[in-house]
Design a protein around this motif. Structure first.
Motif, PDB file in Angstrom:
ATOM      1  N   ARG A 110      10.721  82.790  21.957  1.00  0.00           N
ATOM      2  CA  ARG A 110       9.919  82.072  21.481  1.00  0.00           C
ATOM      3  C   ARG A 110      11.014  81.501  19.546  1.00  0.00           C
ATOM      4  N   ILE A 111      11.956  82.829  19.549  1.00  0.00           N
ATOM      5  CA  ILE A 111      12.029  82.659  18.014  1.00  0.00           C
ATOM      6  C   ILE A 111      13.566  82.182  17.798  1.00  0.00           C
ATOM      7  N   GLY A 112      14.232  82.295  18.671  1.00  0.00           N
ATOM      8  CA  GLY A 112      15.175  80.581  19.001  1.00  0.00           C
ATOM      9  C   GLY A 112      14.829  79.434  18.731  1.00  0.00           C
ATOM     10  N   HIS A 113      13.165  78.900  20.236  1.00  0.00           N
ATOM     11  CA  HIS A 113      12.828  77.559  19.616  1.00  0.00           C
ATOM     12  C   HIS A 113      12.866  77.115  18.122  1.00  0.00           C
ATOM     13  N   ILE A 114      11.989  78.417  17.424  1.00  0.00           N
ATOM     14  CA  ILE A 114      11.925  78.146  16.275  1.00  0.00           C
ATOM     15  C   ILE A 114      12.481  77.448  15.253  1.00  0.00           C
ATOM     16  N   GLN A 115      13.656  78.421  15.456  1.00  0.00           N
ATOM     17  CA  GLN A 115      14.487  78.627  14.578  1.00  0.00           C
ATOM     18  C   GLN A 115      15.691  77.704  14.777  1.00  0.00           C
ATOM     19  N   ALA A 116      15.564  76.542  15.914  1.00  0.00           N
ATOM     20  CA  ALA A 116      16.203  75.182  16.144  1.00  0.00           C
ATOM     21  C   ALA A 116      15.636  74.565  15.503  1.00  0.00           C
ATOM     22  N   ASN A 117      13.683  74.040  15.957  1.00  0.00           N
ATOM     23  CA  ASN A 117      13.735  73.510  15.112  1.00  0.00           C
ATOM     24  C   ASN A 117      13.501  73.347  13.286  1.00  0.00           C
ATOM     25  N   LEU A 118      13.382  74.885  12.716  1.00  0.00           N
ATOM     26  CA  LEU A 118      13.463  74.660  11.838  1.00  0.00           C
ATOM     27  C   LEU A 118      14.845  74.855  11.170  1.00  0.00           C
ATOM     28  N   SER A 119      15.936  74.776  11.900  1.00  0.00           N
ATOM     29  CA  SER A 119      17.657  74.164  11.579  1.00  0.00           C
ATOM     30  C   SER A 119      17.434  73.152  10.404  1.00  0.00           C
ATOM     31  N   PRO A 120      16.748  72.113  10.612  1.00  0.00           N
ATOM     32  CA  PRO A 120      16.950  71.551   8.899  1.00  0.00           C
ATOM     33  C   PRO A 120      17.003  71.730   8.075  1.00  0.00           C
ATOM     34  N   ALA A 270      -3.679  76.572   8.799  1.00  0.00           N
ATOM     35  CA  ALA A 270      -2.224  76.015   8.575  1.00  0.00           C
ATOM     36  C   ALA A 270      -1.397  76.426   9.340  1.00  0.00           C
ATOM     37  N   VAL A 271      -1.095  77.999   8.408  1.00  0.00           N
ATOM     38  CA  VAL A 271       0.063  78.525   8.816  1.00  0.00           C
ATOM     39  C   VAL A 271       0.096  78.868  10.071  1.00  0.00           C
ATOM     40  N   LEU A 272      -0.745  79.365  10.530  1.00  0.00           N
ATOM     41  CA  LEU A 272      -0.688  80.032  12.522  1.00  0.00           C
ATOM     42  C   LEU A 272      -0.568  78.587  13.208  1.00  0.00           C
ATOM     43  N   LEU A 273      -1.056  77.908  12.565  1.00  0.00           N
ATOM     44  CA  LEU A 273      -1.288  76.275  13.912  1.00  0.00           C
ATOM     45  C   LEU A 273       0.395  76.223  13.621  1.00  0.00           C
ATOM     46  N   GLY A 274       0.896  76.098  12.684  1.00  0.00           N
ATOM     47  CA  GLY A 274       2.331  74.974  12.285  1.00  0.00           C
ATOM     48  C   GLY A 274       3.337  76.460  12.689  1.00  0.00           C
ATOM     49  N   LEU A 275       3.506  77.975  13.130  1.00  0.00           N
ATOM     50  CA  LEU A 275       3.983  78.895  13.632  1.00  0.00           C
ATOM     51  C   LEU A 275       3.716  78.272  15.185  1.00  0.00           C
ATOM     52  N   GLY A 276       2.636  77.677  15.921  1.00  0.00           N
ATOM     53  CA  GLY A 276       1.931  77.402  17.093  1.00  0.00           C
ATOM     54  C   GLY A 276       3.126  75.948  17.228  1.00  0.00           C
ATOM     55  N   GLY A 277       3.140  75.341  16.371  1.00  0.00           N
ATOM     56  CA  GLY A 277       3.722  73.995  16.616  1.00  0.00           C
ATOM     57  C   GLY A 277       4.986  74.207  17.183  1.00  0.00           C
ATOM     58  N   LEU A 278       5.831  74.636  16.026  1.00  0.00           N
ATOM     59  CA  LEU A 278       7.458  75.471  15.979  1.00  0.00           C
ATOM     60  C   LEU A 278       7.269  76.526  17.154  1.00  0.00           C
ATOM     61  N   VAL A 280       5.961  75.042  20.568  1.00  0.00           N
ATOM     62  CA  VAL A 280       5.900  74.192  21.334  1.00  0.00           C
ATOM     63  C   VAL A 280       6.633  73.150  21.789  1.00  0.00           C
ATOM     64  N   PHE A 281       6.594  72.140  20.668  1.00  0.00           N
ATOM     65  CA  PHE A 281       6.932  70.558  19.965  1.00  0.00           C
ATOM     66  C   PHE A 281       8.956  71.098  20.037  1.00  0.00           C
ATOM     67  N   ASP A 282       9.632  70.192  20.097  1.00  0.00           N
ATOM     68  CA  ASP A 282      10.781  70.097  20.161  1.00  0.00           C
ATOM     69  C   ASP A 282      10.677  69.220  18.840  1.00  0.00           C
ATOM     70  N   ASN A 283      10.550  69.111  18.017  1.00  0.00           N
ATOM     71  CA  ASN A 283      11.333  67.198  17.350  1.00  0.00           C
ATOM     72  C   ASN A 283       9.804  68.202  15.986  1.00  0.00           C
ATOM     73  N   ILE A 284      10.434  68.905  14.437  1.00  0.00           N
ATOM     74  CA  ILE A 284       9.949  69.544  13.350  1.00  0.00           C
ATOM     75  C   ILE A 284       8.593  68.725  12.961  1.00  0.00           C
ATOM     76  N   TRP A 285       8.951  67.710  13.088  1.00  0.00           N
ATOM     77  CA  TRP A 285       7.548  66.350  12.636  1.00  0.00           C
ATOM     78  C   TRP A 285       6.437  66.293  13.774  1.00  0.00           C
ATOM     79  N   MET A 286       6.250  66.589  14.789  1.00  0.00           N
ATOM     80  CA  MET A 286       5.257  67.283  16.118  1.00  0.00           C
ATOM     81  C   MET A 286       4.868  67.912  16.213  1.00  0.00           C
ATOM     82  N   ALA A 287       5.988  69.302  15.012  1.00  0.00           N
ATOM     83  CA  ALA A 287       5.979  70.744  15.820  1.00  0.00           C
ATOM     84  C   ALA A 287       4.750  70.589  14.281  1.00  0.00           C
TER      85      ALA A 287
END
Length: 388
Positions: A110-120, A270-278, A280-287
């Protein structure tokens, strides 16, 4: 004249002896205080399970006494307490560890997915860094130093370390369970012997009050905070399930467990939940929504529910909490941070009941640096001299 000179000489000798004893006691106390943290850290394999077991056993004492008042034998009551604790602890660990293993297993994928969410955010930071570098190049003659990257080792070594330390962990767990059982089984006898060992009625009453306050304060805090954290974890789990977060019970358990660590625990959750959201979800705000849910629930719990339930009885100085967290976290790591507040309550209760000026006087029923017997002897000598 000779008698008065002799009394003055003996008084001077006694004062010097008292000063010497005071200096020796002070030096020994300072040396012990400085050496104790390093001894606890070096002997963590023994002291950590022992301390955790004693804290847990003290928290279970009210349940034990409740069963003993219903004429249940102490050995059987202690066994019931131990089994109840193991059932609750194992249920919590199963709800947390089993799903968490799956999350850690898919984390590299999921590293690539996290990077895609954090790309902005990454693009914004890159543009900002580029602007700063160009500005500095215009103002300074030397080039701007490039940021260095640090390679992160794979977590396989941590898993291998955990696997190699598993036998020691099992031995420590068995040791802690035995300590809990025998502490509870012999609690009534231990308390009775501690009270009866005092030489005076006042000393016996002081010891009884210390034991009662110690049990009440520790058990009240541990049990009350456990219930509050359980409700907090369930609230977070329900909210996460409503927004579609996988494994909501696992995340609720993590939030409840980390909430035992004041200040730092909720931030880590909160940090762990933020990482978990990144992950799973595709949108940064939803993550970031899971972390926002945890922060909102924690603010309500910390500012409204906990002060209302605990009241002023168990209110502690935040500075003391931070010092206790730093100390026990340095000595024993995360388990030490979990035990920091209960240990602080125990120390505060003992000091408050024993009396801050003379703890040794409470322990030995009289001051250790006073010369009471010698003063009595001098009074007897004075009375004898007057009679003669």
């Amino acid at each position: 004249m000779d008698m008065s000179k002799e009394r003055e000489t003996r008084k001077d000798i006694d004062q010097r002896r008292d000063r010497l004893l005071a200096s020796l006691a002070l030096t020994s106390g300072v040396g012990l205080a400085l050496a104790l943290p390093f001894a606890l850290k070096a002997g963590a394999e023994f002291f950590l399970p022992l301390t955790a077991a004693i804290v847990i056993a003290i928290a279970l004492v009210p349940f034990l006494e409740w069963m003993e008042r219903r004429r249940i034998p102490s050995a059987l009551a202690a066994l019931v307490c131990l089994i109840a604790f193991l059932v609750v602890a194992n249920t919590a660990l199963v709800l947390i560890i089993v799903p968490a293993t799956d999350w850690f297993r898919v984390l590299p994928e999921r590293i690539g997915h996290i990077q895609a969410n954090l790309s902005p955010l990454i693009d914004f930071y890159s543009q900002l860094q580029k602007f700063i570098d160009e500005t500095l190049q215009m103002l300074a003659s030397g080039p701007v130093a490039a940021a260095q990257t640090v390679a992160v080792e794979a977590p396989r070594s941590l898993l291998q370390l955990a696997a190699t330390s598993a036998p020691a962990a099992i031995v420590q767990m068995m040791f802690a369970m035995l300590v809990i059982y025998f502490f509870l089984a012999g609690w009534s006898r231990l308390r009775r012997n501690a009270i009866q060992s005092r030489d005076s009625f006042n000393g016996a009453m002081a010891m009884a009050q210390v034991i009662q306050k110690l049990v009440e304060a520790t058990s009240a805090y541990v049990l009350t905070i456990s219930v509050i954290n359980l409700c907090l974890g369930l609230s977070v789990a329900i909210a996460l399930a409503l927004i579609g977060m996988p494994s909501p019970l696992m995340w609720g358990g993590i939030v409840a467990l980390l909430n035992f660590i004041p200040y730092f625990g909720p931030v880590l959750a909160a940090v762990l939940l933020g990482l978990g959201g990144l992950m799973v979800f595709d949108n940064i705000w939803m993550a970031l929504a899971p972390a926002a849910v945890q922060i909102a629930c924690h603010l309500v719990e910390a500012n409204m529910i906990t002060p209302l339930v605990l009241g002023r009885k168990l209110t502690m100085n935040p500075i003391l909490i931070l010092i206790s967290l730093s100390f026990w976290g340095w000595v024993w790591g995360t388990p030490g941070a979990l035990l920091a507040v209960p240990l602080l309550i125990i120390v505060q209760t003992v000091i408050s009941a024993a009396g801050k000026p003379d703890i040794a006087g409470f322990l030995f029923e009289q001051g250790t640096l006073t010369a009471v017997p010698r003063r009595e002897n001098l009074d007897n000598e004075d009375s004898g001299a007057e009679e003669s």
